[in-house]
Write a protein that holds these residues in place. Sequence first.
Motif, PDB file in Angstrom:
ATOM      1  N   SER A  76     144.095  25.582  52.647  1.00  0.00           N
ATOM      2  CA  SER A  76     144.947  24.487  52.176  1.00  0.00           C
ATOM      3  C   SER A  76     146.003  24.952  51.180  1.00  0.00           C
ATOM      4  N   GLY A  77     145.928  26.194  50.725  1.00  0.00           N
ATOM      5  CA  GLY A  77     146.895  26.733  49.783  1.00  0.00           C
ATOM      6  C   GLY A  77     146.955  28.243  49.905  1.00  0.00           C
ATOM      7  N   PRO A  78     147.896  28.879  49.204  1.00  0.00           N
ATOM      8  CA  PRO A  78     148.113  30.319  49.327  1.00  0.00           C
ATOM      9  C   PRO A  78     147.164  31.163  48.478  1.00  0.00           C
ATOM     10  N   ILE A  94     151.049  32.709  66.515  1.00  0.00           N
ATOM     11  CA  ILE A  94     151.331  31.623  65.578  1.00  0.00           C
ATOM     12  C   ILE A  94     152.774  31.727  65.087  1.00  0.00           C
ATOM     13  N   LEU A  95     153.330  30.615  64.674  1.00  0.00           N
ATOM     14  CA  LEU A  95     154.652  30.565  64.053  1.00  0.00           C
ATOM     15  C   LEU A  95     154.415  30.354  62.563  1.00  0.00           C
ATOM     16  N   ALA A  96     154.866  31.323  61.750  1.00  0.00           N
ATOM     17  CA  ALA A  96     154.597  31.269  60.312  1.00  0.00           C
ATOM     18  C   ALA A  96     155.826  31.724  59.544  1.00  0.00           C
ATOM     19  N   SER A  97     155.844  31.420  58.253  1.00  0.00           N
ATOM     20  CA  SER A  97     156.972  31.823  57.419  1.00  0.00           C
ATOM     21  C   SER A  97     157.033  33.345  57.334  1.00  0.00           C
ATOM     22  N   ALA A  98     158.256  33.875  57.308  1.00  0.00           N
ATOM     23  CA  ALA A  98     158.451  35.320  57.184  1.00  0.00           C
ATOM     24  C   ALA A  98     158.126  35.777  55.771  1.00  0.00           C
ATOM     25  N   SER A  99     158.376  34.926  54.801  1.00  0.00           N
ATOM     26  CA  SER A  99     158.087  35.279  53.407  1.00  0.00           C
ATOM     27  C   SER A  99     156.623  34.973  53.098  1.00  0.00           C
ATOM     28  N   THR A 100     156.114  35.591  52.056  1.00  0.00           N
ATOM     29  CA  THR A 100     154.728  35.374  51.670  1.00  0.00           C
ATOM     30  C   THR A 100     154.648  34.877  50.232  1.00  0.00           C
ATOM     31  N   THR A 101     153.564  34.197  49.933  1.00  0.00           N
ATOM     32  CA  THR A 101     153.242  33.750  48.581  1.00  0.00           C
ATOM     33  C   THR A 101     151.819  34.201  48.306  1.00  0.00           C
ATOM     34  N   ASN A 106     152.886  30.645  55.131  1.00  0.00           N
ATOM     35  CA  ASN A 106     152.788  29.210  55.373  1.00  0.00           C
ATOM     36  C   ASN A 106     152.896  28.952  56.871  1.00  0.00           C
ATOM     37  N   VAL A 107     151.957  28.179  57.431  1.00  0.00           N
ATOM     38  CA  VAL A 107     151.977  27.834  58.851  1.00  0.00           C
ATOM     39  C   VAL A 107     152.123  26.331  59.060  1.00  0.00           C
ATOM     40  N   GLY A 108     152.301  25.584  57.988  1.00  0.00           N
ATOM     41  CA  GLY A 108     152.458  24.137  58.076  1.00  0.00           C
ATOM     42  C   GLY A 108     152.207  23.518  56.718  1.00  0.00           C
ATOM     43  N   THR A 109     152.292  22.212  56.662  1.00  0.00           N
ATOM     44  CA  THR A 109     152.066  21.508  55.399  1.00  0.00           C
ATOM     45  C   THR A 109     150.618  21.702  54.963  1.00  0.00           C
ATOM     46  N   ASN A 110     150.437  22.288  53.780  1.00  0.00           N
ATOM     47  CA  ASN A 110     149.112  22.583  53.236  1.00  0.00           C
ATOM     48  C   ASN A 110     148.269  23.437  54.183  1.00  0.00           C
ATOM     49  N   ARG A 111     148.929  24.380  54.865  1.00  0.00           N
ATOM     50  CA  ARG A 111     148.231  25.276  55.800  1.00  0.00           C
ATOM     51  C   ARG A 111     148.768  26.690  55.591  1.00  0.00           C
ATOM     52  N   TRP A 112     147.886  27.608  55.196  1.00  0.00           N
ATOM     53  CA  TRP A 112     148.258  28.980  54.859  1.00  0.00           C
ATOM     54  C   TRP A 112     147.282  29.961  55.486  1.00  0.00           C
ATOM     55  N   VAL A 113     147.791  31.143  55.883  1.00  0.00           N
ATOM     56  CA  VAL A 113     146.945  32.210  56.417  1.00  0.00           C
ATOM     57  C   VAL A 113     147.266  33.509  55.693  1.00  0.00           C
ATOM     58  N   THR A 118     148.083  39.254  60.050  1.00  0.00           N
ATOM     59  CA  THR A 118     149.133  38.833  60.984  1.00  0.00           C
ATOM     60  C   THR A 118     150.042  40.019  61.276  1.00  0.00           C
ATOM     61  N   VAL A 119     150.437  40.157  62.538  1.00  0.00           N
ATOM     62  CA  VAL A 119     151.326  41.237  62.970  1.00  0.00           C
ATOM     63  C   VAL A 119     152.545  40.599  63.622  1.00  0.00           C
ATOM     64  N   ARG A 120     153.718  40.923  63.120  1.00  0.00           N
ATOM     65  CA  ARG A 120     154.970  40.349  63.628  1.00  0.00           C
ATOM     66  C   ARG A 120     155.170  40.729  65.091  1.00  0.00           C
ATOM     67  N   ILE A 121     155.503  39.742  65.924  1.00  0.00           N
ATOM     68  CA  ILE A 121     155.822  39.974  67.336  1.00  0.00           C
ATOM     69  C   ILE A 121     157.339  40.122  67.426  1.00  0.00           C
ATOM     70  N   THR A 122     157.810  41.334  67.568  1.00  0.00           N
ATOM     71  CA  THR A 122     159.252  41.608  67.514  1.00  0.00           C
ATOM     72  C   THR A 122     159.984  41.205  68.786  1.00  0.00           C
TER      73      THR A 122
END
Length: 127
Positions: A76-78, A94-101, A106-113, A118-122
């Motif tokens: 629910s948080g970072p 998954i579709l997630a933010s490129a930046s990290t905290t 962030n993968v959605g509202t109140n959803r973090w991984v 995670t490995v970027r799919i280029t």
Amino acid sequence: MTVTAARRIMSPRRSAARTVAVAALSAAALLGGGLTAQAAAPARTTGAAVELAPAGVLATKCYYRVNANGGLQIRSGPGTGYSVVGSYANGSTILASASTTNGFRNVGTNRWVSSAYTVRITSYPCE
């Protein structure tokens, strides 16, 4: 002839062409003029005025593959102190933010991984 009368006389074909031209010019102005980032940026209010965030503030989202043998927990948080609200199976895309905290994406509202799993799919472009 008045302007109103001239508009009523315009043929449907010419009217449709004008509509398409206006839409194309509007899109070109937004995309080519660098206004897309500003227009889509989160707004903040200060009294009665609304200010747009700077263009570089937008979080880009990219596609990632989950690389965690037992699956990846969604929190629910970072951070690991936040509650688990779901999970992704190993190998999921998954579709997630490129930046990290704090090492979390962030993968959605109140959803973090955790970004460690995670490995970027280029082959997919970021959005």
